[in-house]
Design an enzyme around this catalytic site. Structure first.
Site, PDB file in Angstrom:
ATOM      1  N   LYS A 223       2.979   6.812   2.365  1.00  0.00           N
ATOM      2  CA  LYS A 223       3.309   7.914   0.450  1.00  0.00           C
ATOM      3  C   LYS A 223       1.335   7.946   0.382  1.00  0.00           C
ATOM      4  CE  LYS A 223       7.009   6.236  -0.696  1.00  0.00           C
ATOM      5  NZ  LYS A 223       8.054   6.935  -0.830  1.00  0.00           N
ATOM      6  N   CYS A 361      16.909   7.692  -4.522  1.00  0.00           N
ATOM      7  CA  CYS A 361      17.035   6.151  -4.985  1.00  0.00           C
ATOM      8  C   CYS A 361      16.439   5.532  -6.097  1.00  0.00           C
ATOM      9  CB  CYS A 361      15.921   5.853  -3.482  1.00  0.00           C
ATOM     10  SG  CYS A 361      16.411   5.744  -2.090  1.00  0.00           S
TER      11      CYS A 361
HETATM   12  N1  PMP Z   1       9.486   2.835  -5.333  1.00  0.00           N
HETATM   13  C1  PMP Z   1       9.200   3.559  -5.168  1.00  0.00           C
HETATM   14  C2  PMP Z   1       9.027   4.213  -6.627  1.00  0.00           C
HETATM   15  C3  PMP Z   1       8.819   4.039  -3.835  1.00  0.00           C
HETATM   16  O1  PMP Z   1       8.989   5.808  -4.447  1.00  0.00           O
HETATM   17  C4  PMP Z   1       9.544   4.304  -3.245  1.00  0.00           C
HETATM   18  C5  PMP Z   1       9.811   5.227  -1.794  1.00  0.00           C
HETATM   19  N2  PMP Z   1      10.834   6.264  -2.193  1.00  0.00           N
HETATM   20  C6  PMP Z   1       9.574   2.659  -2.176  1.00  0.00           C
HETATM   21  C7  PMP Z   1       9.768   1.490  -3.611  1.00  0.00           C
HETATM   22  C8  PMP Z   1      10.211   2.599  -1.501  1.00  0.00           C
HETATM   23  O2  PMP Z   1       8.951   3.155  -0.520  1.00  0.00           O
HETATM   24  P1  PMP Z   1       9.502   2.552   1.196  1.00  0.00           P
HETATM   25  O3  PMP Z   1      11.054   3.195   1.191  1.00  0.00           O
HETATM   26  O4  PMP Z   1       7.982   2.365   1.534  1.00  0.00           O
HETATM   27  O5  PMP Z   1       9.939   0.740   1.360  1.00  0.00           O
END
Ligand code: PMP
Length: 555
Positions: A223, A361
């Site tokens: 990110k 998500c």
């Molecule tokens: N928490 C938040 C606020 C996120 O934006 C994300 C990724 N969209 C995640 C957790 C999970 O991250 P990852 O898919 O890189 O494990």
């Protein structure tokens, strides 16, 4: 130091590839692009020093081990802890949260409470739900208003049984931030563990776990311009020492016999198996890269773009935004009753503007706003005023197409029989489509044709659902004498428009007549294959194939 967008962007080779020269990438909350130094570091690791770490001591293994521990020290500085024992390499924020949910909850008693918020990413919901089911824990939620957590009311859900508070530092769906200083104050003096999900925050400002005052914090390198497959978990040494490991395997042990094992010291106790070594090398380069930037100036630039985005999109007719530019990590979000977000996403994709639609998500949050999906444009420091201008202009054009469809006459003269109407598509003139110059004009006509497809709730059942359409579509068939008729429904205007085109070529024909119609040739003639995104084209082919399969069954 200061910040120049063009100089910053030049460091990201993806944007200078011929096929990406026109790309406007506004899907940064999902993942960011990578600077050359990160790509090179991954390549160099494999080229010069690939070996597994810790287990053996030949030259390459020593080199790889030293690299991993060097990057850990960099990561400790990045997170604001001077203590490398407090930094665990994970695959990403999701793995960090799963580790915590497993290890922290293993020590809890039935009836203990975990506090979450309605705005959490599924990664900060599901692992706690799973642990709660395993250990009979209760999950409580920060009070919310239409899904938006009122973090200033957190104390209302804290009680004597609260053991864990796990909250986002900023929403990945709507962008709003939590006031971490205020949360710290509310949690002060309580015997509980505070987890911060900084997956979004880490992309936009430096993290300082001492200043935040949390017990644990997770983030994902992808990110913030780093590689995918690597993330960081910060945990206070005192708590990490007490926690049981989550996963067992190599690397995390000091000694193993047939009936029991002694675990390795921190941080390795929580790093079972071979880590993503090349990704760690890339993370090291990424952290150096970030350190060499003026992050405050980057943030000012992003915030300026965010304000422009909100002002300009907010001014488009009938547009209601779900996000606000205030206190926001770089996200614009909206949903609109005039269209399904996926139609706009495809329209933007056709102009090489990348955004995301869906629930991001964060289903509970999006549902609570009264929607099932939103369109999200999310910023990074390489985005420019031109990117924002192109996005706004493309959204405006899309709305304009919708407007002209609104003004088009509705051609529906349904002949109601057996529950669903056969739409009258005879008025759709293929010659009109042929005479339209350019894709934009054809698209406009397709949007108008979508109005010929009446809503048919009655056919929306699983047996009529056509797989392969990104937006749901339902197709039904009826034979009257020798002639065949289909009817269709969808939430998507584009699917309805394409469906109207398809059915106008099928309805009222005999099997022989249908067989002699070359639908694919028409599809190519009108350049649908060139201008529609692959998933839209696949959706069209799925409808066509379902129609043909139904006809073949009639013989
Ligand atoms: N928490 C938040 C606020 C996120 O934006 C994300 C990724 N969209 C995640 C957790 C999970 O991250 P990852 O898919 O890189 O494990």
């Amino acid at each position: 130091m200061s910040f120049s967008v063009s100089q910053f962007k030049q460091q990201f080779p993806l944007f200078s590839q011929p096929e990406n020269r026109d790309l406007v990438y506004l899907d940064n909350a999902a993942t960011t692009q990578k600077p050359a130094v990160v790509i090179d570091a991954i390549r160099d690791f494999y080229l010069h020093s690939n070996a597994n770490t810790h287990r053996s001591s030949h030259r390459l293994a020593r080199q790889a081990t030293a690299m991993v521990e060097r990057v850990r020290a960099q990561a400790a500085a990045f997170l604001g802890t001077g203590n490398v024992r407090e930094v665990i390499f994970t695959r990403g924020a999701t793995e960090g949260l799963n580790l915590l949910a497993n290890s922290l909850c293993a020590e809890l008693a039935p009836g203990d409470e975990v506090v979450l918020s309605t705005a959490e990413h599924h990664a900060n919901l599901v692992p706690w739900q799973m642990a709660a089911a395993r250990h009979q824990l209760h999950i409580r939620y920060v009070p919310d208003e239409r899904g938006i957590p009122q973090f200033d009311r957190l104390v209302e859900v804290l009680g004597p049984r609260t053991r864990i508070v796990s909250l986002t530092a900023g929403s990945n769906a709507l962008g709003f931030r939590a006031d971490l200083a205020q949360i710290r104050q509310m949690l002060a003096g309580r015997d509980l563990r505070w987890v911060v999900d900084a997956a979004q925050l880490a992309a936009h400002e430096p993290i300082d776990v001492q200043e935040i005052g949390c017990d644990f914090l997770v983030c994902s390198a992808h990110k913030f311009y780093g590689p995918s497959g690597i993330g960081l978990l910060f945990g206070r040494e005192q708590w990490l020492q007490q926690m049981p490991p989550w996963q067992g395997g190599g690397e995390m042990i000091a000694d193993v016999d047939l009936h029991s094992s002694h675990y390795a010291d921190l941080p390795h106790k929580f790093e079972a198996g071979t880590s993503s070594l090349a990704a760690i090398a890339g993370l090291g380069a990424c952290l150096e890269f970030l350190q060499s930037q003026d992050r405050a100036a980057m943030a000012v630039h992003e915030q300026q773009l965010l304000r422009t985005l909100h002002e300009q999109v907010g001014k488009l007719p009938g547009m209601e935004l779900l996000s606000s530019a205030e206190n926001n990590l770089g996200i614009l979000a909206f949903s609109d009753s005039r269209f399904v977000p996926v139609d706009l996403m495809h329209w933007l994709d056709g102009k090489d503007i990348a955004v995301r639609v869906g629930h991001h998500c964060a289903q509970p949050l999006i549902r609570a706003t009264g929607h099932s999906a939103t369109l999200r444009a999310s910023l990074a420091a390489y985005n420019s005023e031109q990117d924002v201008a192109r996005f706004v202009a493309a959204v405006a054009e899309f709305l304009d197409q919708l407007d002209s469809a609104e003004n088009a006459p509705t051609h529906v003269e349904p002949e109601v029989a057996e529950g669903w109407p056969i739409d009258d598509l005879s008025v759709l003139d293929i010659e009109a489509l042929r005479s339209r110059r350019g894709w934009q004009e054809r698209y406009r006509l397709l949007m108008q044709w979508s109005k010929a497809i009446a809503a048919k709730p009655i056919i929306r059942s699983p047996e009529h659902l056509v797989q392969g359409c990104e937006s749901s579509a339902w197709l039904v068939h009826r034979q009257l004498g020798e002639k065949h008729y289909f009817a269709l429904d969808s939430d998507s205007r584009v699917v309805k428009g394409l469906g109207a085109f398809l059915l106008s070529q099928l309805n009222g024909k005999s099997l022989e007549e249908v067989r002699s119609t070359d639908l694919e040739a028409l599809f190519t003639e009108f350049e649908f294959d060139k201008h529609l995104s692959p998933s839209r084209s696949n959706g069209f082919y799925a409808l066509m194939q379902r129609a043909m399969a139904i006809l073949e069954q009639q013989k």
